[in-house]
Every structure is written in C-alpha cells, then in structure tokens.
Write an enzyme that holds these catalytic residues in place. Structure first.
Site, mmCIF file in Angstrom:
data_model
loop_
_atom_site.group_PDB
_atom_site.id
_atom_site.type_symbol
_atom_site.label_atom_id
_atom_site.label_comp_id
_atom_site.label_asym_id
_atom_site.label_seq_id
_atom_site.Cartn_x
_atom_site.Cartn_y
_atom_site.Cartn_z
ATOM 1 N N ARG A 96 0.919 -1.224 0.431
ATOM 2 C CA ARG A 96 -0.058 0.191 -0.030
ATOM 3 C C ARG A 96 0.970 1.121 -0.098
ATOM 4 N NH1 ARG A 96 -1.750 1.001 6.294
ATOM 5 N NH2 ARG A 96 -0.091 -0.294 7.049
ATOM 6 N N LYS A 116 2.151 6.792 1.025
ATOM 7 C CA LYS A 116 1.438 5.161 2.211
ATOM 8 C C LYS A 116 0.089 5.163 2.535
ATOM 9 C CE LYS A 116 2.387 2.908 6.217
ATOM 10 N NZ LYS A 116 2.915 3.337 7.763
ATOM 11 N N ASP A 128 -6.276 -3.695 0.407
ATOM 12 C CA ASP A 128 -7.117 -3.059 -0.082
ATOM 13 C C ASP A 128 -6.078 -1.397 -1.188
ATOM 14 O OD1 ASP A 128 -6.847 -1.691 1.773
ATOM 15 O OD2 ASP A 128 -8.976 -0.766 2.506
ATOM 16 N N GLY A 129 -4.185 -1.774 0.231
ATOM 17 C CA GLY A 129 -3.680 -0.601 -0.150
ATOM 18 C C GLY A 129 -3.493 0.850 0.114
ATOM 19 N N ARG A 186 14.849 -2.373 4.100
ATOM 20 C CA ARG A 186 14.980 -2.808 4.263
ATOM 21 C C ARG A 186 15.522 -4.054 5.002
ATOM 22 N NH1 ARG A 186 8.879 -1.353 5.255
ATOM 23 N NH2 ARG A 186 8.892 -0.048 3.536
ATOM 24 N N ASP A 255 11.345 -7.333 8.566
ATOM 25 C CA ASP A 255 10.686 -6.247 7.041
ATOM 26 C C ASP A 255 10.704 -4.412 7.071
ATOM 27 O OD1 ASP A 255 8.921 -7.504 8.293
ATOM 28 O OD2 ASP A 255 7.268 -6.431 7.021
ATOM 29 N N ASN A 256 11.100 -4.583 9.102
ATOM 30 C CA ASN A 256 10.319 -3.390 9.403
ATOM 31 C C ASN A 256 12.019 -2.506 10.231
ATOM 32 O OD1 ASN A 256 7.175 -2.970 8.765
ATOM 33 N ND2 ASN A 256 6.808 -4.688 10.734
ATOM 34 N N ASP A 265 7.829 2.096 10.118
ATOM 35 C CA ASP A 265 6.816 1.726 9.896
ATOM 36 C C ASP A 265 6.065 1.433 11.099
ATOM 37 O OD1 ASP A 265 6.887 1.004 7.528
ATOM 38 O OD2 ASP A 265 7.061 -0.329 7.184
HETATM 39 P P1 AMP Z 1 3.108 -3.540 7.944
HETATM 40 O O1 AMP Z 1 2.741 -4.434 8.857
HETATM 41 O O2 AMP Z 1 2.182 -2.593 7.585
HETATM 42 O O3 AMP Z 1 4.638 -3.027 8.454
HETATM 43 O O4 AMP Z 1 2.543 -4.502 6.323
HETATM 44 C C1 AMP Z 1 3.506 -5.315 6.374
HETATM 45 C C2 AMP Z 1 2.893 -6.186 4.874
HETATM 46 O O5 AMP Z 1 1.253 -5.863 4.675
HETATM 47 C C3 AMP Z 1 4.095 -5.292 4.228
HETATM 48 O O6 AMP Z 1 4.430 -6.093 2.987
HETATM 49 C C4 AMP Z 1 2.338 -4.316 3.466
HETATM 50 O O7 AMP Z 1 2.893 -3.716 2.582
HETATM 51 C C5 AMP Z 1 1.225 -5.165 3.272
HETATM 52 N N1 AMP Z 1 -0.024 -4.361 3.804
HETATM 53 C C6 AMP Z 1 -0.100 -3.533 5.276
HETATM 54 N N2 AMP Z 1 -2.038 -3.345 5.125
HETATM 55 C C7 AMP Z 1 -2.361 -3.067 3.794
HETATM 56 C C8 AMP Z 1 -3.003 -2.724 3.220
HETATM 57 N N3 AMP Z 1 -3.876 -2.088 3.524
HETATM 58 N N4 AMP Z 1 -3.170 -3.436 1.853
HETATM 59 C C9 AMP Z 1 -2.822 -3.738 1.483
HETATM 60 N N5 AMP Z 1 -1.004 -4.314 1.617
HETATM 61 C C10 AMP Z 1 -1.117 -4.301 2.463
HETATM 62 MG MG MG Z 2 6.150 -2.525 7.166
#
Ligand code: AMP
Ligand code: MG
Length: 525
Positions: A96, A116, A128-129, A186, A255-256, A265
């Site tokens: 997203r 973002k 949903d991005g 990352r 990844d964070n 993040d």
């Molecule tokens: P995060 O927990 O925010 O670090 O995200 C972990 C993974 O989930 C990453 O690959 C993000 O891009 C993906 N992600 C988080 N929220 C969404 C969303 N609403 N739509 C699509 N991908 C998401």
């Molecule tokens: Mg992340």
C-alpha cells in the site's frame, strides 16, 4: 490507466527504480474521491529545499492524493520479503505504498518521497492498498516526535484525507501519508533476493546501499563485512535510543528494519508510560515477542538474518563467512550495552558508564516495582538537583504509582542518595541548599534535560487526537473548513520535547484512568 501530470516542486531522480523490475515494479497511485489536507509539514519541505508557498502547496494536493503525477517521478512499488514474528514470508513488498522517487536536499542528502495508502500494488495480496485516518495521524505525530527527540526516523511531509472510506471492522475515513526516508530499503529487501539464491541481485542491492548510505565501506578491505558492521552499528544506535526514551516499536519484523538505521513503519508502536520491560501495546503480539525489554535480543536476531543474506558475498567459502558472522554477532551484546548504558548515564548526569550502569539498573528496578512513569522519573531527577530536595521525585510515588508505602519511600531515598554520592564523586555539586552552588547544578541539569524529554507522544493523547480527527471527518460539511485543534496542539508541543515549558502542560502528564493505561494498538492497516 494514466494520470494527469503536474509541475513538480521537486527534482526527482529514480536510482532505485532504475535497478529494475525485480527490485521495484512500476505502479501508479489510484485516484481518490475528494482529497483535502489534514496536515502539511512546512519546516520539512524547507529542509527538502522547497519553499512551499500556499499556491505551491495547493497545487501539490492532487499529487499527494494520488490523483496526479509529479513530473519526473517514476512511481514504483518496492519488492521485499521478511521474517514476521519469526516466520519467513518470501513475498511482502509495498502493498500500500508507492515510491514516487528520490530527491537531493540542499545538504546533498538523497531522500525517498513515498505515498503510503495510495492504492493497490502488485504486492497488495488480499489488502486494499489503503490506510485509515487513525494510523496516518499516529505515524505523522510519532515520526515527527521521534525526529524532534533527535532519533533517526522517516518523516511525515503531509497527510491527506481521501474523502472516501476504508473498510476495516467498520468503515473509517481514509488517508494518505507522504513519507520521507533516507531510503525504504529493509533487511527484508536483502532477504527477498538472498532467499531466492539471487546472489547477483544481493550484490547489486549491497552496492546500491553502500553508495547510498555507507560510502566508507566501499574503501574497506572487505566491503561487505564493513557493510554488515555499519548496519549493525546503525541499528544498535537506533534501538538503544528508542529504549532511552521508552519507545516500543511493536513490530520489529525484519521487513520493518531500515538498512539506513531509521525508525520505520509506525504500526502498533507506542511510548511507554510507567516503566515495565514487559510492556507491549500491540494487540496482535500475543506472546510479547516485541515487548520493550525484548528489543535488544530481537535486534540481534534480525541482524543474524541480515548476516545470512550477505554470507555469499563475504567470502567464497561460506564456512569462512559463517565463522565471521558468528564472531561479529558475538560482540553484539557488549556493543549494544556500551551504547545503551552510555546514553542512560547521560540521563542521570554521570560521565562514566561503569559507574552509571549499576545505578541505572537499580533505578529501573525501582521504577518497575513501583510502577513509576519512565519519562517523568528522569525529568524529575533534574528538579531534585535544582531544588536541593528529594521532594520532586518522591512526589511521583504519590501521584503516579499505585503504591507509596513508607518502606518504598525509604528505598527510593536510598537510591537518590547513592546517585547523588556518585555525582559528588565525579566532582558535581549536588546539594544546592547547602553550598548555594546552583550555577554548577544548573549546568549539570541542563545536560541531563537535553536527553530527558519533558513531553513524549503519550498514547492517550494520541488517541484523543485521532478521535477528534475522525469526528471532524464524520461531521464535516462542505461549508465548514476542517480544523483539528488537538492535532495542532500536540504536534506543536512535540516539536520541542526537551523544553521545560511542557513540564506543567496537561499534554505531558501520564494517563490517570485505568482504561487509558490498558491501551492496545492495532497494526496500522
Ligand atoms: P506492516 O505490518 O504495515 O509492516 O505491513 C506488512 C505487509 O503488509 C507489507 O507488505 C504491507 O505492504 C502489507 N500491507 C499492510 N496493509 C496493507 C493494505 N491495507 N493493503 C495492502 N497491503 C498491506
Ligand atoms: Mg512494514
């Protein structure tokens, strides 16, 4: 699909996109219904070299909402993998987030500009991005607070409300954050290629990272060993500083973890109120893997995953590489403690880490058993010296802990006396009332208060800001312009966290109600 192009106040370079589609997939933002500003960070735009007049800022709105494209940008979604809660996920990526490109600041620093919450990408999986308004407000406030605290972080250039809902458990207002970072690379970016055995790509990524973040490594005899050591030092410095201010990242998945050593993040993260190493606020972290006190060992675990990615670059003989990595990681704990206790010593005004370490450990044990507020405790030590009495610290026992028994007071007084003796031994006057030497004390306290914030973004205050922002959106009519007084007040206060002006502010006070203390946050999705 195409987007209208508009003039850009930024001059974009796209060196990451130029690495190719295995690194970054061309992806356009998806337009939104009715974008309007929530916040714009004028001081940051000035740092980026753009004098943001009202007209320039207004012209930028469609681009930061994803409804138009800035000339010169090559929008991409970055590929990455990562270990989430200890388990490897081979394909995460920007689900997203969309990288618009890089710009060079007047100081010559390369910065990513990223949206973002700008819509679906090839990495969205079932998501949903999009981003909800609440998490965008949190990331804006916390990342800017982190910067003002002097800790490396991604920044928030703008927050735009999309004018269309996102659907979580309930419909929520949607928003997009414009994030600025030294890069969005990352540990998980390395894992993405290394785990597929794509050693050429690991080398290209490493060389990009060295050229971008760790130029001195290029001159080293063994550049990839030097890279590992530089990243380890940067991340140790970062996590030690988080702990110095009571910050819990909450989701230290690989990844964070930014390769540049920035906080990145902001999901279920939070600043701790009363001190307890077991504190974690994330509703999804049921086992407390990412609790406050685990952050050092998790960092070491993450660095081991990073080392694994570099093994084939470090030496042709992988056994030799493994031996090197084991030896480098064996030094981790001592290296971390040197930085951490060095920082903690400053918080209590001591110069020697060796002298400070046991005194800090004893203080933390007291704070934990007595449930004393972490931030206020250190700030009040300065008051003890300035006023020449233990009273300001002892007051914390009554005000902010659930205890306050006489025997606990005695323990606290004993600690204060031990601390003051250590100060006296290093030559600092500690008794203002006895010798009237307040000038010497003032200098000592000034040094301490430069690392002991008077205000941090407390969870209950951040929640109040979010509640207000959501309510404003839900009650908005076309005729009344949106305004966010709580957001503005907190954002403003957090710009000067070490200023004593905040000591008497309501915004700086710990939570008083039980439901405020039992705070939980959910991943920023
Ligand atoms: P995060 O927990 O925010 O670090 O995200 C972990 C993974 O989930 C990453 O690959 C993000 O891009 C993906 N992600 C988080 N929220 C969404 C969303 N609403 N739509 C699509 N991908 C998401
Ligand atoms: Mg992340």
């Amino acid at each position: 699909m195409s987007l209208p192009q508009i003039t850009s106040p930024f001059t974009f370079q796209n060196t990451y996109a130029a690495l190719g589609e295995s690194f970054a997939v061309p992806t356009l933002p998806t337009p939104v219904a009715a974008p309007h500003w929530l916040a714009f960070n004028a001081p940051l735009s000035a740092e980026l070299g753009v004098n943001m007049t009202v007209a320039v800022q207004e012209a930028l709105l469609p681009a930061l909402a994803g409804n138009a494209l800035l000339a010169g940008s090559t929008p991409v979604a970055q590929a990455y993998a990562g270990h989430q809660f200890g388990h490897f996920n081979p394909q995460l990526g920007d689900g997203r987030a969309i990288l618009l490109g890089e710009i060079i600041t007047p100081q010559g620093l390369r910065k990513d500009i990223q949206l973002k919450g700008a819509g679906m990408t090839p990495f969205s999986r079932s998501g949903d991005g999009r981003a909800a308004l609440g998490p965008v407000v949190r990331e804006y406030l916390l990342s800017e607070a982190m910067h003002a605290l002097g800790i490396k972080t991604t920044r928030a250039l703008a927050a735009v409300v999309t004018g269309q809902p996102v659907y979580r458990e309930t419909p929520l207002p949607g928003a997009i954050l414009t994030r600025v970072a030294s890069s969005h690379i990352r540990i998980g970016t390395f894992e993405y290629f290394a785990r597929r055995g794509e050693i050429t790509q690991v080398k290209r990524l490493s060389d990009h990272v060295i050229a971008r973040h760790y130029r001195e490594c290029a001159k080293a005899q063994a550049p990839y060993k030097a890279l590992f050591e530089a990243v380890m030092a940067a991340q140790i410095d970062l996590v030690a500083r988080w702990m110095q201010v009571g910050f819990i990242h909450g989701v230290m998945n690989t990844d964070n973890m930014s390769i540049a050593g920035e906080t990145i993040d902001y999901g279920p993260c939070a600043f701790m109120d009363s001190y307890d190493p077991a504190t974690q606020y994330s509703a999804i972290d049921v086992r407390g893997r990412y609790a406050f006190g685990h952050q050092k060992s998790i960092l070491q675990w993450n660095l081991a995953r990073f080392a694994e990615c570099l093994l084939r670059l470090i030496d042709e003989d992988v056994d030799v590489s493994v031996a090197y990595a084991e030896q480098a990681l064996a030094g981790f704990s001592e290296q971390f403690d040197a930085v951490y206790f060095g920082l903690m010593a400053k918080k209590i005004g001591l110069q020697s880490r060796a002298v400070a370490e046991p005194i800090v450990i004893a203080l933390l044990a007291l704070l934990e058993t007595l449930h004393i507020d972490y931030t206020l405790a250190f700030r009040q030590l300065g008051q003890v010296l300035l006023m020449g009495t233990n009273e300001p610290f002892l007051q914390l026992l009554n005000d902010h802990s659930q205890t306050g028994q006489p025997e606990q007071q005695q323990e606290v007084i004993a600690w204060l006396e031990r601390w003051k003796s250590a100060l006296a031994e290093q030559g600092d006057s500690v008794d203002a009332s006895a010798d009237g030497n307040t000038a010497a004390n003032a200098a000592l306290v000034q040094g301490m208060q430069q690392v002991n914030p008077a205000i941090i973004p407390r969870n209950h205050q951040v929640e109040a800001v979010i509640t207000e922002a959501v309510a404003v959106q839900q009650n908005m009519t076309a005729s009344t312009p949106a305004c966010y007084p709580k957001f503005e007040a907190l954002r403003h206060a957090l710009q000067t966290p070490y200023d004593s002006v905040h000591e008497s502010s309501d915004l700086a006070q710990p939570p008083t109600r039980a439901e405020q203390r039992s705070y939980k946050t959910f991943c920023g999705t």
